[in-house]
Design a protein around this motif. Structure first.
Motif, PDB file in Angstrom:
ATOM      1  N   SER A  83     -13.781   3.629  -7.024  1.00 48.20           N
ATOM      2  CA  SER A  83     -13.863   4.307  -5.771  1.00 48.20           C
ATOM      3  C   SER A  83     -14.811   5.724  -5.855  1.00 48.20           C
ATOM      4  O   SER A  83     -14.952   6.100  -6.750  1.00 48.20           O
ATOM      5  CB  SER A  83     -12.631   4.785  -5.195  1.00 48.20           C
ATOM      6  N   MET A  92       0.815  -1.323  -0.106  1.00 45.28           N
ATOM      7  CA  MET A  92       0.094   0.044  -0.111  1.00 45.28           C
ATOM      8  C   MET A  92       0.820   1.337   0.113  1.00 45.28           C
ATOM      9  O   MET A  92       0.580   2.134  -0.584  1.00 45.28           O
ATOM     10  CB  MET A  92      -0.918   0.009   1.188  1.00 45.28           C
ATOM     11  N   ASP A 110      -5.995   0.871  -0.260  1.00 49.39           N
ATOM     12  CA  ASP A 110      -6.658  -0.642  -0.445  1.00 49.39           C
ATOM     13  C   ASP A 110      -5.722  -1.417  -1.406  1.00 49.39           C
ATOM     14  O   ASP A 110      -5.169  -0.900  -2.330  1.00 49.39           O
ATOM     15  CB  ASP A 110      -8.054  -0.657  -0.751  1.00 49.39           C
ATOM     16  N   ILE A 156     -11.350  -7.703  -0.168  1.00 47.63           N
ATOM     17  CA  ILE A 156     -10.479  -6.185  -0.110  1.00 47.63           C
ATOM     18  C   ILE A 156     -10.028  -6.155   1.189  1.00 47.63           C
ATOM     19  O   ILE A 156     -10.440  -6.363   2.149  1.00 47.63           O
ATOM     20  CB  ILE A 156     -11.720  -5.182  -0.428  1.00 47.63           C
ATOM     21  N   LEU A 157      -8.731  -5.463   1.274  1.00 42.44           N
ATOM     22  CA  LEU A 157      -8.148  -5.144   2.347  1.00 42.44           C
ATOM     23  C   LEU A 157      -7.824  -3.780   2.357  1.00 42.44           C
ATOM     24  O   LEU A 157      -7.068  -3.181   1.360  1.00 42.44           O
ATOM     25  CB  LEU A 157      -6.520  -5.930   2.469  1.00 42.44           C
ATOM     26  N   THR A 158      -8.238  -2.955   3.256  1.00 43.86           N
ATOM     27  CA  THR A 158      -7.656  -1.219   3.482  1.00 43.86           C
ATOM     28  C   THR A 158      -6.859  -1.131   4.640  1.00 43.86           C
ATOM     29  O   THR A 158      -6.733  -2.007   5.574  1.00 43.86           O
ATOM     30  CB  THR A 158      -9.298  -0.602   3.712  1.00 43.86           C
ATOM     31  N   ASP A 159      -6.328  -0.252   4.384  1.00 43.62           N
ATOM     32  CA  ASP A 159      -5.460   0.396   5.720  1.00 43.62           C
ATOM     33  C   ASP A 159      -6.241   0.438   6.924  1.00 43.62           C
ATOM     34  O   ASP A 159      -5.906   0.058   7.943  1.00 43.62           O
ATOM     35  CB  ASP A 159      -4.919   1.945   5.488  1.00 43.62           C
ATOM     36  N   ARG A 160      -7.687   0.713   6.952  1.00 44.97           N
ATOM     37  CA  ARG A 160      -8.520   0.748   7.912  1.00 44.97           C
ATOM     38  C   ARG A 160      -8.651  -0.782   8.617  1.00 44.97           C
ATOM     39  O   ARG A 160      -8.736  -1.081   9.799  1.00 44.97           O
ATOM     40  CB  ARG A 160      -9.845   1.188   7.841  1.00 44.97           C
ATOM     41  N   ASP A 161      -8.873  -1.724   7.535  1.00 40.63           N
ATOM     42  CA  ASP A 161      -8.954  -3.038   8.262  1.00 40.63           C
ATOM     43  C   ASP A 161      -7.629  -3.378   9.044  1.00 40.63           C
ATOM     44  O   ASP A 161      -7.800  -4.267   9.975  1.00 40.63           O
ATOM     45  CB  ASP A 161      -8.981  -3.946   6.957  1.00 40.63           C
ATOM     46  N   ARG A 182     -15.405   1.477  -2.109  1.00 43.21           N
ATOM     47  CA  ARG A 182     -14.772   1.202  -3.426  1.00 43.21           C
ATOM     48  C   ARG A 182     -15.305  -0.161  -3.612  1.00 43.21           C
ATOM     49  O   ARG A 182     -15.915  -1.037  -2.784  1.00 43.21           O
ATOM     50  CB  ARG A 182     -13.375   0.639  -2.917  1.00 43.21           C
ATOM     51  N   MET A 223      -8.796  -9.247   5.859  1.00 40.88           N
ATOM     52  CA  MET A 223      -9.460  -8.644   4.995  1.00 40.88           C
ATOM     53  C   MET A 223     -11.117  -8.933   5.115  1.00 40.88           C
ATOM     54  O   MET A 223     -11.743  -9.174   5.835  1.00 40.88           O
ATOM     55  CB  MET A 223      -9.292  -9.448   3.617  1.00 40.88           C
TER      56      MET A 223
END
Length: 149
Positions: free
Chosen positions: A118, A27, A34, A50-55, A103, A76
């Motif tokens: 997005s 990232m 993400d 999906i993997l986000t920075d928040r995850d 997204r 994820m």
């Protein structure tokens, strides 16, 4: 207008068996928040999460879990909204609102990943359209002034 016309076709991806440390590094290197988690099936990249920075923050950092022990699959989101590349932007926005996501991976008829849509893409598109409208108004006013002299 189809989502394919405004989505980002240069998608950062990762596989579920990779670690979250690797994901965070990717990232950072790709300047994204993400990664689309894919499985390779018969030459296709099929989005499965999906993997986000928040995850990463919520599932790893906030729980004080050792990052080196967590895989992408562990952190994820697997309830994934996918939109077809021919879907209209309005349809995609309704689905994104309904599911509460910002997204959505964009797929073709074979479920092959072709992009990611997005909210930022939609805002950029709308800003361009509003700019065109402002130009039309300004040029119309200028034309009116020159014709009335």
């Amino acid at each position: 207008m189809s989502v394919s016309a405004i989505c980002n076709h240069n998608v950062a991806t990762i596989e579920r068996h990779e670690g979250v440390v690797e994901a965070a590094a990717r990232m950072r290197a790709e300047h994204v928040g993400d990664l689309i988690v894919v499985e390779h099936r018969a030459g296709r990249r099929v989005p499965v999460g999906i993997l986000t920075d928040r995850d990463i923050v919520v599932a790893v950092v906030a729980k004080q879990v050792a990052p080196g022990t967590v895989t992408v699959g562990d952190a994820m989101s697997s309830e994934l909204l996918k939109v077809h590349k021919e879907n209209g932007v309005e349809f995609a926005l309704r689905e994104m609102r309904r599911t509460g996501v910002r997204r959505a991976p964009v797929v073709d008829e074979n479920d092959d990943l072709v992009g990611v849509l997005s909210i930022d893409d939609v805002i950029d598109h709308l800003a361009t359209q509003l700019g065109h409208i402002a130009d039309i108004i300004r040029l119309g006013q200028q034309t009116e002034v020159t014709k009335r002299l």
